[in-house]
Motif scaffolding. Structure first.
Motif, mmCIF file in Angstrom:
data_model
loop_
_atom_site.group_PDB
_atom_site.id
_atom_site.type_symbol
_atom_site.label_atom_id
_atom_site.label_comp_id
_atom_site.label_asym_id
_atom_site.label_seq_id
_atom_site.Cartn_x
_atom_site.Cartn_y
_atom_site.Cartn_z
ATOM 1 N N LYS A 46 0.814 -1.213 0.000
ATOM 2 C CA LYS A 46 0.000 0.000 0.000
ATOM 3 C C LYS A 46 0.844 1.258 0.000
ATOM 4 C CE LYS A 46 -3.912 -2.180 2.183
ATOM 5 N NZ LYS A 46 -4.788 -2.249 3.328
ATOM 6 N N HIS A 47 2.062 1.175 0.481
ATOM 7 C CA HIS A 47 2.877 2.378 0.571
ATOM 8 C C HIS A 47 3.572 2.728 -0.746
ATOM 9 C CE1 HIS A 47 5.824 -0.819 1.350
ATOM 10 N NE2 HIS A 47 6.704 0.003 0.817
ATOM 11 N N LEU A 48 3.505 1.852 -1.740
ATOM 12 C CA LEU A 48 4.191 2.128 -3.004
ATOM 13 C C LEU A 48 3.326 2.994 -3.917
ATOM 14 C CD1 LEU A 48 5.863 -1.263 -3.923
ATOM 15 C CD2 LEU A 48 6.921 0.755 -2.950
ATOM 16 N N SER A 49 3.912 4.067 -4.408
ATOM 17 C CA SER A 49 3.213 4.916 -5.360
ATOM 18 C C SER A 49 3.383 4.333 -6.768
ATOM 19 C CB SER A 49 3.789 6.337 -5.313
ATOM 20 O OG SER A 49 5.136 6.320 -5.741
ATOM 21 N N LYS A 50 2.637 4.897 -7.716
ATOM 22 C CA LYS A 50 2.753 4.433 -9.099
ATOM 23 C C LYS A 50 4.154 4.688 -9.646
ATOM 24 C CE LYS A 50 -2.084 4.882 -10.355
ATOM 25 N NZ LYS A 50 -3.072 5.542 -11.206
ATOM 26 N N GLU A 51 4.718 5.807 -9.252
ATOM 27 C CA GLU A 51 6.072 6.144 -9.707
ATOM 28 C C GLU A 51 7.090 5.148 -9.162
ATOM 29 O OE1 GLU A 51 8.987 8.198 -11.774
ATOM 30 O OE2 GLU A 51 6.814 8.313 -11.928
ATOM 31 N N ALA A 52 6.925 4.735 -7.903
ATOM 32 C CA ALA A 52 7.845 3.761 -7.312
ATOM 33 C C ALA A 52 7.739 2.420 -8.025
ATOM 34 C CB ALA A 52 7.559 3.605 -5.819
ATOM 35 N N ILE A 53 6.527 1.988 -8.324
ATOM 36 C CA ILE A 53 6.319 0.720 -9.032
ATOM 37 C C ILE A 53 6.937 0.791 -10.425
ATOM 38 C CG2 ILE A 53 4.545 -0.775 -10.036
ATOM 39 C CD1 ILE A 53 2.799 -0.039 -7.600
ATOM 40 N N ARG A 54 6.786 1.945 -11.087
ATOM 41 C CA ARG A 54 7.364 2.117 -12.421
ATOM 42 C C ARG A 54 8.888 2.025 -12.362
ATOM 43 N NH1 ARG A 54 9.613 5.737 -15.512
ATOM 44 N NH2 ARG A 54 9.575 7.396 -13.968
ATOM 45 N N LYS A 55 9.495 2.619 -11.349
ATOM 46 C CA LYS A 55 10.950 2.582 -11.232
ATOM 47 C C LYS A 55 11.450 1.184 -10.858
ATOM 48 C CE LYS A 55 11.812 7.408 -10.613
ATOM 49 N NZ LYS A 55 12.549 8.449 -9.937
ATOM 50 N N ILE A 56 10.677 0.464 -10.070
ATOM 51 C CA ILE A 56 11.049 -0.912 -9.720
ATOM 52 C C ILE A 56 11.032 -1.788 -10.970
ATOM 53 C CG2 ILE A 56 10.277 -2.977 -8.496
ATOM 54 C CD1 ILE A 56 9.327 -1.068 -6.254
ATOM 55 N N LYS A 57 9.999 -1.649 -11.787
ATOM 56 C CA LYS A 57 9.915 -2.442 -13.018
ATOM 57 C C LYS A 57 11.054 -2.103 -13.980
ATOM 58 C CE LYS A 57 5.014 -3.422 -12.901
ATOM 59 N NZ LYS A 57 3.703 -3.255 -13.526
ATOM 60 N N TYR A 58 11.392 -0.816 -14.056
ATOM 61 C CA TYR A 58 12.500 -0.401 -14.916
ATOM 62 C C TYR A 58 13.805 -1.007 -14.405
ATOM 63 C CZ TYR A 58 16.016 2.486 -17.178
ATOM 64 O OH TYR A 58 17.108 2.903 -17.884
ATOM 65 N N LYS A 59 14.001 -0.979 -13.090
ATOM 66 C CA LYS A 59 15.216 -1.548 -12.491
ATOM 67 C C LYS A 59 15.315 -3.040 -12.811
ATOM 68 C CE LYS A 59 15.075 -3.155 -8.536
ATOM 69 N NZ LYS A 59 15.104 -3.828 -7.287
ATOM 70 N N GLN A 60 14.190 -3.759 -12.714
ATOM 71 C CA GLN A 60 14.193 -5.192 -13.014
ATOM 72 C C GLN A 60 14.511 -5.454 -14.485
ATOM 73 O OE1 GLN A 60 10.276 -6.160 -11.643
ATOM 74 N NE2 GLN A 60 10.939 -6.478 -9.523
ATOM 75 N N MET A 61 13.976 -4.615 -15.367
ATOM 76 C CA MET A 61 14.236 -4.778 -16.796
ATOM 77 C C MET A 61 15.709 -4.533 -17.113
ATOM 78 S SD MET A 61 14.506 -2.841 -19.975
ATOM 79 C CE MET A 61 14.062 -1.256 -19.389
ATOM 80 N N VAL A 62 16.297 -3.506 -16.479
ATOM 81 C CA VAL A 62 17.708 -3.199 -16.696
ATOM 82 C C VAL A 62 18.584 -4.313 -16.128
ATOM 83 C CG1 VAL A 62 19.538 -1.563 -16.116
ATOM 84 C CG2 VAL A 62 17.316 -0.725 -16.792
ATOM 85 N N TRP A 63 18.189 -4.892 -15.003
ATOM 86 C CA TRP A 63 18.952 -5.992 -14.409
ATOM 87 C C TRP A 63 18.968 -7.197 -15.350
ATOM 88 C CZ3 TRP A 63 22.549 -7.302 -11.211
ATOM 89 C CH2 TRP A 63 22.691 -8.633 -10.809
ATOM 90 N N LYS A 64 17.814 -7.517 -15.935
ATOM 91 C CA LYS A 64 17.762 -8.634 -16.876
ATOM 92 C C LYS A 64 18.669 -8.389 -18.075
ATOM 93 C CE LYS A 64 13.141 -10.252 -15.768
ATOM 94 N NZ LYS A 64 11.757 -10.369 -16.237
ATOM 95 N N ARG A 65 18.685 -7.135 -18.554
ATOM 96 C CA ARG A 65 19.551 -6.799 -19.687
ATOM 97 C C ARG A 65 21.015 -6.961 -19.296
ATOM 98 N NH1 ARG A 65 19.631 -0.880 -21.752
ATOM 99 N NH2 ARG A 65 17.643 -1.017 -20.728
ATOM 100 N N TYR A 66 21.355 -6.495 -18.081
ATOM 101 C CA TYR A 66 22.739 -6.629 -17.628
ATOM 102 C C TYR A 66 23.124 -8.100 -17.493
ATOM 103 C CZ TYR A 66 26.603 -7.093 -14.391
ATOM 104 O OH TYR A 66 27.755 -7.489 -13.789
ATOM 105 N N ARG A 67 22.239 -8.919 -16.926
ATOM 106 C CA ARG A 67 22.537 -10.341 -16.743
ATOM 107 C C ARG A 67 22.693 -11.047 -18.086
ATOM 108 N NH1 ARG A 67 24.902 -12.398 -13.131
ATOM 109 N NH2 ARG A 67 23.815 -14.354 -13.326
ATOM 110 N N HIS A 68 21.962 -10.597 -19.098
ATOM 111 C CA HIS A 68 22.026 -11.215 -20.419
ATOM 112 C C HIS A 68 23.308 -10.811 -21.155
ATOM 113 C CE1 HIS A 68 20.577 -13.081 -24.051
ATOM 114 N NE2 HIS A 68 20.739 -11.957 -24.722
ATOM 115 N N ILE A 69 23.644 -9.518 -21.101
ATOM 116 C CA ILE A 69 24.791 -9.017 -21.853
ATOM 117 C C ILE A 69 26.047 -8.989 -20.994
ATOM 118 C CG2 ILE A 69 25.700 -7.017 -23.098
ATOM 119 C CD1 ILE A 69 22.779 -6.401 -23.873
ATOM 120 N N GLY A 70 25.950 -8.428 -19.785
ATOM 121 C CA GLY A 70 27.071 -8.437 -18.853
ATOM 122 C C GLY A 70 28.103 -7.352 -19.071
ATOM 123 N N SER A 71 27.716 -6.221 -19.691
ATOM 124 C CA SER A 71 28.701 -5.160 -19.921
ATOM 125 C C SER A 71 28.747 -4.215 -18.720
ATOM 126 C CB SER A 71 28.360 -4.375 -21.184
ATOM 127 O OG SER A 71 27.206 -3.603 -20.984
#
Length: 155
Positions: A98-123
């Motif tokens: 309940k304490h997460l705002s829409k902006e926080a959820i958006r940034k969490i999803k972006y962070k997860q997407m960037v992490w997956k990209r880093y794990r795939h490429i590794g640069s």
């Protein structure tokens, strides 16, 4: 073209004698909430399982069988023991924080997407982008939680 009680009536085009009627139907369905269960291995009765498996005469059961047949017999016995001695637990539903705002959820999803990209490429560049996204998400979560707690204090 005219609307009568959410029904769109189209006039014929040119010399055509074809008429069209378009309906707008709004349906609200019921959600089927069936209770799901899963095995609760922390409450498993290991002692009873060992006793049950020790009572089976494995030499006679597996005698003159192929490796595949032995495996199938062993697997079925283990499944039987697990069904018998492992209790079921009601699977809880995940609730939205309940304490997460829409902006926080958006940034969490972006962070997860960037992490997956880093794990795939590794640069190194992807890692620095991930670290920046991690810092932004953490800061936004902290701010969101702080504002939620302040709203609760005012109520």
């Amino acid at each position: 073209m005219e609307f009568v009680d959410n029904v769109k009536i189209c006039e014929p085009l040119g010399c055509s004698d074809h008429n069209q009627i378009h309906f707008i139907i709004k349906v609200k369905g019921e959600r089927n909430r069936k209770i799901r269960y899963r095995k609760h291995f922390h409450k498993e009765r290991y002692k009873d399982m060992r006793e049950y498996l020790a009572k089976i005469d494995w030499n006679n059961t597996l005698k003159n069988k192929t490796a595949t047949e032995c495996w199938n017999i062993l697997k079925s016995e283990i499944d039987c023991v697990v069904d018998k001695f492992v209790p079921l637990k009601k699977q809880g539903k995940r609730s939205k924080k309940k304490h997460l705002s829409k902006e926080a959820i958006r940034k969490i999803k972006y962070k997860q997407m960037v992490w997956k990209r880093y794990r795939h490429i590794g640069s190194e560049e992807d890692y620095s982008i991930y670290k920046e996204a991690l810092n932004q998400a953490t800061a936004e979560i902290r701010n969101s939680k702080r504002s939620y707690e302040q709203k609760l204090l005012l109520i």
